[in-house]
Design an enzyme around this catalytic site. Structure first.
Site, PDB file in Angstrom:
ATOM      1  CG  ASP A  14      36.716  47.069  39.258  1.00 57.83           C
ATOM      2  OD1 ASP A  14      37.280  46.233  39.993  1.00 57.83           O
ATOM      3  OD2 ASP A  14      36.534  46.896  38.040  1.00 57.83           O
ATOM      4  CB  SER A 124      32.972  42.058  30.892  1.00 61.04           C
ATOM      5  OG  SER A 124      33.336  40.748  31.210  1.00 61.04           O
ATOM      6  CD  GLU A 126      32.723  35.836  31.635  1.00 60.09           C
ATOM      7  OE1 GLU A 126      31.865  35.094  31.148  1.00 60.09           O
ATOM      8  OE2 GLU A 126      33.782  35.418  32.150  1.00 60.09           O
ATOM      9  CE1 TYR A 148      28.660  41.177  34.272  1.00 54.99           C
ATOM     10  CE2 TYR A 148      30.161  39.727  33.074  1.00 54.99           C
ATOM     11  CZ  TYR A 148      29.926  40.881  33.790  1.00 54.99           C
ATOM     12  OH  TYR A 148      30.967  41.767  34.015  1.00 54.99           O
TER      13      TYR A 148
HETATM   14  P1  NDP Z   1      31.089  44.465  42.017  1.00 50.19           P
HETATM   15  O1  NDP Z   1      30.100  43.384  41.881  1.00 50.19           O
HETATM   16  O2  NDP Z   1      32.104  44.396  43.116  1.00 50.19           O
HETATM   17  O3  NDP Z   1      30.301  45.860  42.193  1.00 50.19           O
HETATM   18  C1  NDP Z   1      29.110  46.121  41.490  1.00 50.19           C
HETATM   19  C2  NDP Z   1      28.582  47.468  41.925  1.00 50.19           C
HETATM   20  O4  NDP Z   1      27.372  47.748  41.196  1.00 50.19           O
HETATM   21  C3  NDP Z   1      28.218  47.566  43.409  1.00 50.19           C
HETATM   22  O5  NDP Z   1      28.625  48.827  43.882  1.00 50.19           O
HETATM   23  C4  NDP Z   1      26.697  47.468  43.380  1.00 50.19           C
HETATM   24  O6  NDP Z   1      26.067  48.125  44.458  1.00 50.19           O
HETATM   25  C5  NDP Z   1      26.404  48.229  42.097  1.00 50.19           C
HETATM   26  N1  NDP Z   1      25.044  47.992  41.578  1.00 50.19           N
HETATM   27  C6  NDP Z   1      24.482  46.810  41.242  1.00 50.19           C
HETATM   28  N2  NDP Z   1      23.227  47.006  40.777  1.00 50.19           N
HETATM   29  C7  NDP Z   1      23.003  48.342  40.811  1.00 50.19           C
HETATM   30  C8  NDP Z   1      21.914  49.162  40.459  1.00 50.19           C
HETATM   31  N3  NDP Z   1      20.768  48.665  39.981  1.00 50.19           N
HETATM   32  N4  NDP Z   1      22.029  50.506  40.608  1.00 50.19           N
HETATM   33  C9  NDP Z   1      23.167  51.035  41.111  1.00 50.19           C
HETATM   34  N5  NDP Z   1      24.238  50.309  41.478  1.00 50.19           N
HETATM   35  C10 NDP Z   1      24.163  48.977  41.323  1.00 50.19           C
HETATM   36  O7  NDP Z   1      31.827  44.613  40.593  1.00 50.19           O
HETATM   37  P2  NDP Z   1      33.357  44.986  40.257  1.00 50.19           P
HETATM   38  O8  NDP Z   1      33.765  46.166  41.057  1.00 50.19           O
HETATM   39  O9  NDP Z   1      34.168  43.750  40.260  1.00 50.19           O
HETATM   40  O10 NDP Z   1      33.229  45.386  38.725  1.00 50.19           O
HETATM   41  C11 NDP Z   1      32.916  46.715  38.320  1.00 50.19           C
HETATM   42  C12 NDP Z   1      32.339  46.702  36.921  1.00 50.19           C
HETATM   43  O11 NDP Z   1      33.272  46.138  36.011  1.00 50.19           O
HETATM   44  C13 NDP Z   1      31.073  45.873  36.769  1.00 50.19           C
HETATM   45  O12 NDP Z   1      30.252  46.515  35.808  1.00 50.19           O
HETATM   46  C14 NDP Z   1      31.572  44.554  36.229  1.00 50.19           C
HETATM   47  O13 NDP Z   1      30.557  43.870  35.525  1.00 50.19           O
HETATM   48  C15 NDP Z   1      32.682  45.029  35.337  1.00 50.19           C
HETATM   49  N6  NDP Z   1      33.757  44.089  35.099  1.00 50.19           N
HETATM   50  C16 NDP Z   1      34.390  43.516  36.156  1.00 50.19           C
HETATM   51  C17 NDP Z   1      35.426  42.645  35.948  1.00 50.19           C
HETATM   52  C18 NDP Z   1      36.175  42.040  37.088  1.00 50.19           C
HETATM   53  O14 NDP Z   1      36.935  41.104  36.867  1.00 50.19           O
HETATM   54  N7  NDP Z   1      36.014  42.541  38.311  1.00 50.19           N
HETATM   55  C19 NDP Z   1      35.872  42.288  34.566  1.00 50.19           C
HETATM   56  C20 NDP Z   1      35.186  43.041  33.534  1.00 50.19           C
HETATM   57  C21 NDP Z   1      34.159  43.887  33.793  1.00 50.19           C
HETATM   58  P3  NDP Z   1      25.682  47.348  45.835  1.00 50.19           P
HETATM   59  O15 NDP Z   1      26.929  47.409  46.670  1.00 50.19           O
HETATM   60  O16 NDP Z   1      24.567  48.171  46.344  1.00 50.19           O
HETATM   61  O17 NDP Z   1      25.304  45.950  45.467  1.00 50.19           O
HETATM   62  P1  GDP Z   2      33.822  34.954  35.670  1.00 48.92           P
HETATM   63  O1  GDP Z   2      34.966  34.723  34.752  1.00 48.92           O
HETATM   64  O2  GDP Z   2      33.305  36.354  35.643  1.00 48.92           O
HETATM   65  O3  GDP Z   2      32.730  33.962  35.528  1.00 48.92           O
HETATM   66  O4  GDP Z   2      34.466  34.830  37.161  1.00 48.92           O
HETATM   67  P2  GDP Z   2      34.292  33.729  38.303  1.00 48.92           P
HETATM   68  O5  GDP Z   2      35.379  34.003  39.291  1.00 48.92           O
HETATM   69  O6  GDP Z   2      32.894  33.698  38.829  1.00 48.92           O
HETATM   70  O7  GDP Z   2      34.555  32.337  37.570  1.00 48.92           O
HETATM   71  C1  GDP Z   2      35.780  32.064  36.917  1.00 48.92           C
HETATM   72  C2  GDP Z   2      35.787  30.615  36.451  1.00 48.92           C
HETATM   73  O8  GDP Z   2      35.869  29.768  37.603  1.00 48.92           O
HETATM   74  C3  GDP Z   2      34.533  30.198  35.706  1.00 48.92           C
HETATM   75  O9  GDP Z   2      34.908  29.444  34.587  1.00 48.92           O
HETATM   76  C4  GDP Z   2      33.786  29.321  36.709  1.00 48.92           C
HETATM   77  O10 GDP Z   2      32.977  28.304  36.107  1.00 48.92           O
HETATM   78  C5  GDP Z   2      34.958  28.683  37.429  1.00 48.92           C
HETATM   79  N1  GDP Z   2      34.602  28.139  38.746  1.00 48.92           N
HETATM   80  C6  GDP Z   2      34.836  26.873  39.188  1.00 48.92           C
HETATM   81  N2  GDP Z   2      34.340  26.708  40.408  1.00 48.92           N
HETATM   82  C7  GDP Z   2      33.767  27.881  40.779  1.00 48.92           C
HETATM   83  C8  GDP Z   2      33.083  28.304  41.954  1.00 48.92           C
HETATM   84  O11 GDP Z   2      32.900  27.568  42.912  1.00 48.92           O
HETATM   85  N3  GDP Z   2      32.635  29.603  41.971  1.00 48.92           N
HETATM   86  C9  GDP Z   2      32.856  30.461  40.926  1.00 48.92           C
HETATM   87  N4  GDP Z   2      32.431  31.721  41.007  1.00 48.92           N
HETATM   88  N5  GDP Z   2      33.469  30.060  39.795  1.00 48.92           N
HETATM   89  C10 GDP Z   2      33.934  28.786  39.723  1.00 48.92           C
END
Ligand code: NDP
Ligand code: GDP
Length: 326
Positions: A14, A124, A126, A148
Site C-alpha cells: 500500500d 483491518s 480482520e 494480528y
Molecule cells: P505490507 O506487509 O506489504 O507492508 C508492511 C510495511 O510495514 C512494510 O513497509 C514493512 O517494512 C513495514 N514494517 C513492518 N514492521 C515495521 C516496523 N517495526 N517499523 C517500521 N516499519 C515496519 O502491508 P500492506 O501494504 O499490504 O498493508 C499496509 C497496512 O494496511 C498494514 O498495516 C496492514 O496490516 C494493513 N491492512 C492491509 C490490508 C491488505 O489487504 N493489504 C487489509 C487491511 C489492513 P519492511 O519492508 O522493512 O518489512
Molecule cells: P488474510 O485474510 O489477511 O488472512 O489474508 P491471506 O491472503 O493470508 O489469507 C486469506 C485466506 O486464505 C485465509 O482464510 C487463509 O486461511 C486462506 N488460505 C488458504 N490457503 C492459504 C495459503 O496457502 N496461504 C495463505 N496466506 N492463506 C491461505
C-alpha cells in the site's frame, strides 16, 4: 502551499501505491524505512528520486519523535505493521509490539511534536473475525481470530482514544483485503497468481494451499489508497469501512486464475495442513455505503479483473526473470 505526507510502511504494497497517488497530487512525500542488512526497496525503486526516505522503526518512540521533528508532516499515514495473519500466530509478541503498540508510539509522538497534523491508521477487516453480522459496517462489533486481528483492534481503539482525548485529527480506515501484483508472495492471492504463472511456464506442477473455503471481500490496492487520502481530507475525522461489497472463496480465486491461462485448477491444487490456521476467519464482506456517500469513493476494479491483472503481471515477471516467452 505544498503539503508534506509521511508514510510509514512505504516499502510495502500500500505504501508504494499511496506514495504514487500523493505525488500525482503534488505532495512532498517522505517515507519511513527501517534498517536492514539488504535493501528491500523493490516496490519503490521507481520513486526513489522523488521521495525522501527517513530512518525509523515503530518499535522506537524516540526515533519517531526525531523523525517527526525532521519531516514536519501535514498528514501521517501509518501503514507499517507485521501484517501477515499466519506469522502473527508464530510471533504474537512482535506482532503486538509493532501492529498494536507501534500505533500508540506514533500517535504519542504526533501529540508531542505535531498535534495539528492529520493521522491515518491502517485498520483491518480482520478485526471482525468471527463476524457477528453480514455485511460488516463501521458499527459491527469486533471478534478478532488471530494475534494480528487482536493487535489491529488495539490500534483501532487507541486511534479513536487519541482523537477523543486530545482532539487529534485521527482516522481509522477499516480496509477489507486488497491485493495487486505488488502483494507479498505469502498472501493467498499472490501465492496463487505467482504459482499459476510458474505452472503455466513449466517451472512447477502443483500449488499447495490450506483451507479453500474462506471467503474474502477482495479489492484492488490501487483503488483503496484513494480512500485513505479522501479520509484525511474530511473536516471532521471519522472511521470508514472500505470494501467492494462482494465476497469470493479462495477456491473461486483458484478457479479463475487457472482458467485464465487455460488450466484446470483441480489438476494442480493440493491441500496442505501446514497452511491451515489455529483459528480461521470464514467470511468477510464489507458494506462501503458510508464511504460512497461521504467520500464519493467506490472501487473501480472488479474481482475478475483483479485476478486477471495479477496473473498477467506474474506471467510477465516470471517469464522475464527466467528468460522465457510469457
Ligand atoms: P505490507 O506487509 O506489504 O507492508 C508492511 C510495511 O510495514 C512494510 O513497509 C514493512 O517494512 C513495514 N514494517 C513492518 N514492521 C515495521 C516496523 N517495526 N517499523 C517500521 N516499519 C515496519 O502491508 P500492506 O501494504 O499490504 O498493508 C499496509 C497496512 O494496511 C498494514 O498495516 C496492514 O496490516 C494493513 N491492512 C492491509 C490490508 C491488505 O489487504 N493489504 C487489509 C487491511 C489492513 P519492511 O519492508 O522493512 O518489512
Ligand atoms: P488474510 O485474510 O489477511 O488472512 O489474508 P491471506 O491472503 O493470508 O489469507 C486469506 C485466506 O486464505 C485465509 O482464510 C487463509 O486461511 C486462506 N488460505 C488458504 N490457503 C492459504 C495459503 O496457502 N496461504 C495463505 N496466506 N492463506 C491461505
Amino acid at each position: 502551499m505544498t503539503k508534506t505526507a509521511l508514510i510509514t510502511g512505504i516499502t510495502g504494497q500500500d505504501g508504494s501505491y499511496l506514495a504514487e497517488l500523493l505525488m500525482t497530487k503534488g505532495y512532498k512525500v517522505a517515507g519511513m524505512v527501517r534498517r536492514s542488512s539488504t535493501l528491500n526497496f523493490e516496490r519503490i525503486d521507481h520513486l526513489q528520486n522523488d521521495i525522501e526516505l527517513v530512518a525509523g522503526d515503530l518499535l522506537d518512540e524516540g526515533a519517531l519523535i526525531h523523525l517527526l521533528r525532521k519531516v514536519r508532516p501535514d498528514e501521517i499515514y501509518n501503514l507499517a505493521a507485521q501484517s501477515f495473519v499466519q506469522t502473527s500466530f508464530g510471533q504474537p509478541v512482535l506482532t503486538g509490539e509493532t501492529t498494536a503498540l507501534g500505533v500508540t508510539r506514533l500517535l504519542d509522538a504526533m501529540r508531542v511534536v505535531d498535534p495539528d497534523a492529520r493521522f491515518y491508521q491502517a485498520s483491518s477487516s480482520e478485526m471482525f473475525g468471527k463476524v457477528v453480522e453480514v455485511p460488516q459496517t463501521e458499527a459491527t462489533p469486533f471478534h478478532p481470530r488471530s494475534p494480528y486481528g487482536v493487535a489491529k483492534v488495539y490500534g483501532h481503539w487507541i486511534t479513536v482514544n487519541y482523537r477523543e482525548s486530545y482532539d487529534l485529527h485521527a482516522t481509522s480506515g477499516i480496509l477489507f483485503n486488497h491485493e495487486s501484483p505488488r502483494r507479498g508472495l505469502e498472501f493467498v492471492t499472490r501465492k496463487i497468481s505467482h504459482t499459476v504463472a510458474r505452472i503455466k511456464l513449466g517451472l512447477e506442477t502443483e500449488l499447495r494451499l490450506g483451507d479453500l473455503d474462506p471467503q474474502r471481500d477482495w479489492g484492488f490496492a490501487g483503488d483503496y489508497v484513494e480512500a485513505m487520502w479522501a479520509m484525511l481530507q474530511q473536516d471532521t475525522p471519522e472511521d470508514f469501512v472500505i470494501a467492494t461489497g462482494e465476497t469470493h472463496s479462495v477456491r473461486e480465486f483458484c478457479e479463475l486464475a487457472f482458467s485464465h491461462v487455460g488450466l484446470e485448477w483441480t489438476d494442480h491444487v493440493v491441500q496442505d495442513d501446514q497452511f491451515m490456521r489455529p483459528a480461521e476467519v470464514d467470511l468477510l464482506i464489507g458494506d462501503p455505503t458510508k464511504a460512497r456517500e461521504r467520500l464519493g469513493w467506490k472501487p473501480k476494479t472488479d474481482f475478475a479483473s483483479l485476478v486477471r491483472m495479477m496473473v498477467d503481471a506474474d506471467l510477465e515477471d516470471v517469464a522475464r526473470r527466467h528468460g522465457l516467452d510469457g
